[in-house]
Design an enzyme around this catalytic site. Structure first.
Site, PDB file in Angstrom:
ATOM      1  N   ASP A 188      11.404 -21.264  24.772  1.00  0.00           N
ATOM      2  CA  ASP A 188      11.404 -20.032  23.980  1.00  0.00           C
ATOM      3  C   ASP A 188      12.723 -19.895  23.240  1.00  0.00           C
ATOM      4  O   ASP A 188      13.777 -19.779  23.855  1.00  0.00           O
ATOM      5  CB  ASP A 188      11.217 -18.827  24.916  1.00  0.00           C
ATOM      6  CG  ASP A 188      11.181 -17.519  24.154  1.00  0.00           C
ATOM      7  OD1 ASP A 188      10.077 -17.087  23.775  1.00  0.00           O
ATOM      8  OD2 ASP A 188      12.258 -16.927  23.925  1.00  0.00           O
ATOM      9  N   TYR A 244      18.681 -16.690  17.567  1.00  0.00           N
ATOM     10  CA  TYR A 244      19.503 -17.322  18.604  1.00  0.00           C
ATOM     11  C   TYR A 244      20.426 -18.386  18.004  1.00  0.00           C
ATOM     12  O   TYR A 244      21.356 -18.855  18.668  1.00  0.00           O
ATOM     13  CB  TYR A 244      18.645 -17.975  19.702  1.00  0.00           C
ATOM     14  CG  TYR A 244      17.728 -17.036  20.467  1.00  0.00           C
ATOM     15  CD1 TYR A 244      17.795 -15.654  20.300  1.00  0.00           C
ATOM     16  CD2 TYR A 244      16.792 -17.540  21.365  1.00  0.00           C
ATOM     17  CE1 TYR A 244      16.935 -14.805  20.990  1.00  0.00           C
ATOM     18  CE2 TYR A 244      15.939 -16.690  22.071  1.00  0.00           C
ATOM     19  CZ  TYR A 244      16.012 -15.328  21.865  1.00  0.00           C
ATOM     20  OH  TYR A 244      15.157 -14.504  22.559  1.00  0.00           O
ATOM     21  N   LYS A 301      10.795 -16.998  16.911  1.00  0.00           N
ATOM     22  CA  LYS A 301      10.573 -15.595  16.510  1.00  0.00           C
ATOM     23  C   LYS A 301      11.222 -15.295  15.167  1.00  0.00           C
ATOM     24  O   LYS A 301      12.255 -15.895  14.831  1.00  0.00           O
ATOM     25  CB  LYS A 301      11.178 -14.656  17.566  1.00  0.00           C
ATOM     26  CG  LYS A 301      10.876 -15.036  18.990  1.00  0.00           C
ATOM     27  CD  LYS A 301      11.403 -14.029  19.995  1.00  0.00           C
ATOM     28  CE  LYS A 301      11.322 -14.596  21.406  1.00  0.00           C
ATOM     29  NZ  LYS A 301      12.448 -15.469  21.772  1.00  0.00           N
ATOM     30  N   HIS A 352       9.977 -10.566  16.202  1.00  0.00           N
ATOM     31  CA  HIS A 352      10.980 -10.361  17.250  1.00  0.00           C
ATOM     32  C   HIS A 352      11.152  -8.887  17.639  1.00  0.00           C
ATOM     33  O   HIS A 352      11.356  -8.565  18.800  1.00  0.00           O
ATOM     34  CB  HIS A 352      12.326 -10.942  16.780  1.00  0.00           C
ATOM     35  CG  HIS A 352      13.248 -11.327  17.878  1.00  0.00           C
ATOM     36  ND1 HIS A 352      14.100 -12.396  17.799  1.00  0.00           N
ATOM     37  CD2 HIS A 352      13.467 -10.799  19.105  1.00  0.00           C
ATOM     38  CE1 HIS A 352      14.794 -12.505  18.915  1.00  0.00           C
ATOM     39  NE2 HIS A 352      14.434 -11.538  19.728  1.00  0.00           N
TER      40      HIS A 352
END
Ligand SMILES: NC(=O)c1ccc[n+]([C@@H]2O[C@H](COP(=O)([O-])OP(=O)(O)OC[C@H]3O[C@@H](n4cnc5c(N)ncnc54)[C@H](OP(=O)(O)O)[C@@H]3O)[C@@H](O)[C@H]2O)c1
Length: 285
Positions: free
Chosen positions: A47, A52, A77, A110
């Site tokens: 994930d 990120y 996401k 997200h």
């Protein structure tokens, strides 16, 4: 049964591992090694997210692993400023390129912020083209989730939300279940907040089964049919977090853990105006 073989079936028939691996807050320069270690430990679901900043490193580790693509389940996401039909499509293409993949297994909105209805239209098209085998959302409270479902063609396959012993989301899970949306936990350990790893109830239960607090928590979640994606940069913990299918918590122990619920987030509230402003201003390239 090997952990990686335990799968749940999403509302479109796609099979998703119930136990995967999250890479939030894994520094970009460390991510390739961490994901390589996670895949070697046996994880098959990863994930990540555009926000990120480590999709490329995830992609490099996947490519180097030699694991057949069909055996992997990759989630990413879309961030808030990337909402809107055209932008969402462009940002999806960027994520796919960074990951070095032809398709993702699960693509999530997200946050329930920004022009996400337009994004959902783009995501429905991506799904139709087979570029995402499932599409879903994250951080949606039941009212936002039901509204999205009511006004669109495709029901999200997954809603990834903060779920752990101090914020258990039973009512949310019930609503999701009524609409065929799979609950997925983020922050299964509450990132260690509220002294989770030394909590006396969880420690006591762990001693009974010869398991760590982390294992008790992951077992408790998966016994509730909640998908989990714990994060660790340490190979010993990666292995430990996978080793949860050789014991079963009794009804009594499930009830004792249920007693830890505060019904409150330990991070932040997605309905807090200050947080909505802060998140909305957080740019991701
Ligand atoms: N959709 C969203 O908005 C959202 C938000 C947050 C997270 N997520 C996803 O959910 C994933 C998991 O959540 P998270 O990373 O926030 O937190 P988490 O998994 O609840 O906790 C991670 C923390 O627990 C430690 N840990 C892991 N295994 C352990 C063990 N067996 N014993 C003791 N400590 C252990 C880790 O330390 P070490 O790394 O040092 O081992 C790290 O500090 C993320 O990586 C991300 O993929 C999504």
């Amino acid at each position: 049964m090997a952990a990686e073989n335990r799968r749940i079936t999403l509302n479109n028939g796609v099979q998703m591992p119930i136990l995967g691996f999250g890479v939030f807050q894994v520094p970009d320069e460390q991510t390739e090694q961490v994901v390589t270690d996670a895949l070697a430990a046996g994880y098959r679901a990863i994930d990540t997210a555009a926000s990120y900043g480590n999709e490329e490193a995830v992609g490099r580790a996947i490519a180097a692993s030699g694991i057949p693509r069909r055996d992997l389940f990759v989630t990413t996401k879309m961030w808030i400023q990337h909402t809107g039909e055209d932008t969402a499509r462009r940002e999806f293409d960027k994520s796919l390129k960074k990951l070095g993949l032809d398709y993702v297994d699960l693509y999530l909105i997200h946050q329930p912020l920004g022009d996400y209805y337009s994004s959902w239209h783009a995501m429905q098209k991506l799904y139709g083209e087979g570029l995402a085998t499932a599409i879903g959302v994250s951080n949606f409270h039941p009212d936002r989730l039901v509204d999205l479902i009511t006004h669109n063609d495709i029901v999200p396959a997954v809603n990834q939300i903060e779920t752990h012993p101090f914020f258990q989301r039973h009512a949310d899970q019930r609503v999701m279940g009524e609409h065929g949306v799979q609950i997925e936990s983020w922050g299964p350990f509450a990132e260690g907040k509220n002294d989770l790893f030394t909590n006396p109830v969880l420690t006591g239960i762990g001693e009974k089964y010869g398991k760590s607090v982390a294992q008790v928590v992951l077992r408790w979640l998966t016994q509730r049919d909640v998908v989990v994606i714990p994060k660790s940069v340490r190979p010993d913990r990666m292995a430990q977090n996978l080793d949860i299918f050789d014991f079963e918590l009794s009804d009594d122990d499930m009830a004792r853990i249920a007693g830890l619920d505060t019904g409150q987030t330990v991070f932040f509230d997605h309905r807090d105006p200050e947080m909505v402003t802060w998140l909305g201003g957080r740019r991701v390239d």
